[in-house]
Every structure is written in C-alpha cells, then in structure tokens.
Design an enzyme around this catalytic site. Sequence first.
Site, PDB file in Angstrom:
ATOM      1  N   ASP A  16     -38.887  -4.914 -32.292  1.00  0.00           N
ATOM      2  CA  ASP A  16     -38.416  -5.455 -31.122  1.00  0.00           C
ATOM      3  C   ASP A  16     -39.585  -6.524 -30.348  1.00  0.00           C
ATOM      4  O   ASP A  16     -40.862  -6.255 -30.781  1.00  0.00           O
ATOM      5  CB  ASP A  16     -38.176  -4.102 -30.195  1.00  0.00           C
ATOM      6  N   HIS A  33     -36.959 -14.882 -33.312  1.00  0.00           N
ATOM      7  CA  HIS A  33     -36.639 -14.209 -34.556  1.00  0.00           C
ATOM      8  C   HIS A  33     -36.958 -14.875 -35.594  1.00  0.00           C
ATOM      9  O   HIS A  33     -37.428 -14.095 -36.800  1.00  0.00           O
ATOM     10  CB  HIS A  33     -35.024 -14.309 -34.372  1.00  0.00           C
ATOM     11  N   LEU A 127     -40.949  -0.230 -54.041  1.00  0.00           N
ATOM     12  CA  LEU A 127     -40.510  -0.183 -52.697  1.00  0.00           C
ATOM     13  C   LEU A 127     -39.015  -0.136 -52.590  1.00  0.00           C
ATOM     14  O   LEU A 127     -38.300  -1.327 -53.212  1.00  0.00           O
ATOM     15  CB  LEU A 127     -41.199  -1.216 -51.841  1.00  0.00           C
TER      16      LEU A 127
HETATM   17  C1  FPP Z   1     -35.285  -7.412 -31.561  1.00  0.00           C
HETATM   18  O1  FPP Z   1     -35.697  -8.340 -30.568  1.00  0.00           O
HETATM   19  C2  FPP Z   1     -34.840  -8.001 -32.860  1.00  0.00           C
HETATM   20  C3  FPP Z   1     -33.708  -8.421 -33.252  1.00  0.00           C
HETATM   21  C4  FPP Z   1     -32.521  -7.973 -32.617  1.00  0.00           C
HETATM   22  C5  FPP Z   1     -33.486  -9.161 -34.684  1.00  0.00           C
HETATM   23  C6  FPP Z   1     -34.545  -8.854 -35.484  1.00  0.00           C
HETATM   24  C7  FPP Z   1     -34.158  -9.812 -36.787  1.00  0.00           C
HETATM   25  C8  FPP Z   1     -35.295 -10.390 -37.121  1.00  0.00           C
HETATM   26  C9  FPP Z   1     -36.818 -10.059 -37.059  1.00  0.00           C
HETATM   27  C10 FPP Z   1     -35.232 -11.582 -38.253  1.00  0.00           C
HETATM   28  C11 FPP Z   1     -34.639 -11.109 -39.705  1.00  0.00           C
HETATM   29  C12 FPP Z   1     -34.646  -9.956 -40.207  1.00  0.00           C
HETATM   30  C13 FPP Z   1     -35.013  -9.645 -41.596  1.00  0.00           C
HETATM   31  C14 FPP Z   1     -34.941  -8.420 -42.206  1.00  0.00           C
HETATM   32  C15 FPP Z   1     -35.309 -10.649 -42.412  1.00  0.00           C
HETATM   33  P1  FPP Z   1     -35.335  -8.645 -29.250  1.00  0.00           P
HETATM   34  O2  FPP Z   1     -34.520  -9.924 -29.544  1.00  0.00           O
HETATM   35  O3  FPP Z   1     -34.536  -7.509 -28.837  1.00  0.00           O
HETATM   36  O4  FPP Z   1     -36.393  -9.097 -28.323  1.00  0.00           O
HETATM   37  P2  FPP Z   1     -36.494  -8.680 -26.750  1.00  0.00           P
HETATM   38  O5  FPP Z   1     -36.580  -7.315 -26.542  1.00  0.00           O
HETATM   39  O6  FPP Z   1     -38.003  -9.295 -26.372  1.00  0.00           O
HETATM   40  O7  FPP Z   1     -35.623  -9.510 -26.158  1.00  0.00           O
END
Ligand code: FPP
Length: 254
Positions: A16, A33, A127
Amino acid sequence: MQSEAGEGLHVAIIMDGNGRWAARRGWPRVAGHRAGVAAVRRVVERAPELGIARMTLYAFSSDNWRRPALEVRSIFSLIAAYLRIERERLKEVGARLEAIGRRDRLPRLLLREIEQCESATAGGRRLHLRVAVDYSSREAIARAAAELVGEGGMHSHEALERGLAAVLHAAGGDVDLLIRTGGEKRLSDFLLWESAYAELVFTDRMWPDFDETDLEAAVVEFRRRDRRFGGVPAANAETAAMAAELSGAALRTP
Ligand code: FPP
C-alpha cells in the site's frame, strides 16, 4: 494447519501507499504503481535468502475495480509487463509464479502473461511467488465452501471447517508474517482464513520505498515474536503441565 518448522516462511504483503508516494511528488498515481514494481523486484530477489519459501503479494483486490478505468488498466499492464520481463529472472532465482484470484474478468493479455509465466517457472523450488490479482479472501472462502458443499462433503460444521482448511491449505497454506506498508492497519479482505495466526507488521513506509532492508527488518521482528497459537509460552509449558498434573492429583485425592 500451521506452517512446519524448517519449511520456510510464508510472508504475505499488502503493498500500500503507491498513490500517496506519487502524489507527494506531484506525479500521477500510476507513477507510484510503476515505482512499486521495482519494489516487487527487490523483495523477490531477497526473499529466499531470508528463509522465505512462499510470498503472496496483493497486487489487485476485487474491490480495486472501483478505481478509475485508466488506473485499473495501468495496474494490469504493469503486472503483465513484470511477468513478461521478469520471466527469465524468476527462473534463475528459482521462483515459481502463481496468480491467485479470479481469472474470468482479467484482460486477455494479462491472462496470457500469467499462463506463460506460470508454465515457464513451474520448476522453481526456492520461492513460491503468489501474486493476488482480482482477489477477495471472502470470495475465495465462499468458493471453497461451495466446492465442498457441491461434493457433498459438508456433513457437519467441523467437517466443513476441516474441509475448508484442507482446500485453502492446498491453495497456499497459513501465513506466518503479514506485512502492510503505507501506514494503514487493516487486512482489506486479504488471506483472512490463512492469516488466523499470522504475525502482523505494519510499517509507515510507502510501498515504492520498501526495500530489502525493510523486508529483513520485518522478518527479524517476526522471529522476535513468541508464537503461541493459543497455547502458552514454551518456557511456561512445563509449568502448565505440572500444574495440570497437580490439579488432577488434587481431584483424585479422597
Ligand atoms: C496500493 O496502493 C497498490 C495497488 C492497488 C497496486 C499494487 C500494484 C503494484 C505494486 C504494481 C504491480 C505488481 C506486481 C506484482 C508486479 P494505493 O494505490 O492504494 O496507494 P494509496 O493508498 O497511497 O492510494
């Protein structure tokens, strides 16, 4: 079913903070992201050296469909690109990739990358890397229950619990350590059954800043915890057994 000693840890991560990380820099959320993908690379490389045998990453929850379509598309593209670009590296690391969650709503391109990466890395033994995409723990539990009911396996509530544990254990097993970055302290429908006895580590670090050192610190913190699974501390177990023996003896005394 708890993970067995010597088997290696199952670490689950709620990644997050990507959006806030980007906003603080005046950048669009997707930049967060993108930076988050680099953090995924870092933890995957380091995990086996820390005794982690299985790692489940929460990449896209079923509730994330509520986000703007452009953001949803960007996350899927980033996951697809990661799977394509990292496929060979995952093989070198000895990682076996598995996507968990619903597949029926994913774009075809992503589905193809998932299937290709899963089959290319099927031999990985160091893994077990699980990426949760369109995942909801409640949905997974409900689906497992429906499977058991369909098989006529639901005879009693105990049988259902045993059956569910078996189905969900076969799917991934209990979580030892659950890490959530980004400062929030909630589970957000992630591995609810499997985390029944997980140790929880919450960190204010935003996911794009999370690195090998943070992962190691979380594992060190985990090793410091006294896991009792509802029992008593190991040091007290002998005393507890003696007390039980004594109270039994007292009851037997005429
Ligand atoms: C949460 O942060 C994150 C996500 C919903 C997306 C996670 C995706 C990645 C890290 C990229 C790809 C993943 C892989 C496995 C290659 P948020 O957007 O909710 O952050 P915020 O709470 O600050 O708004």
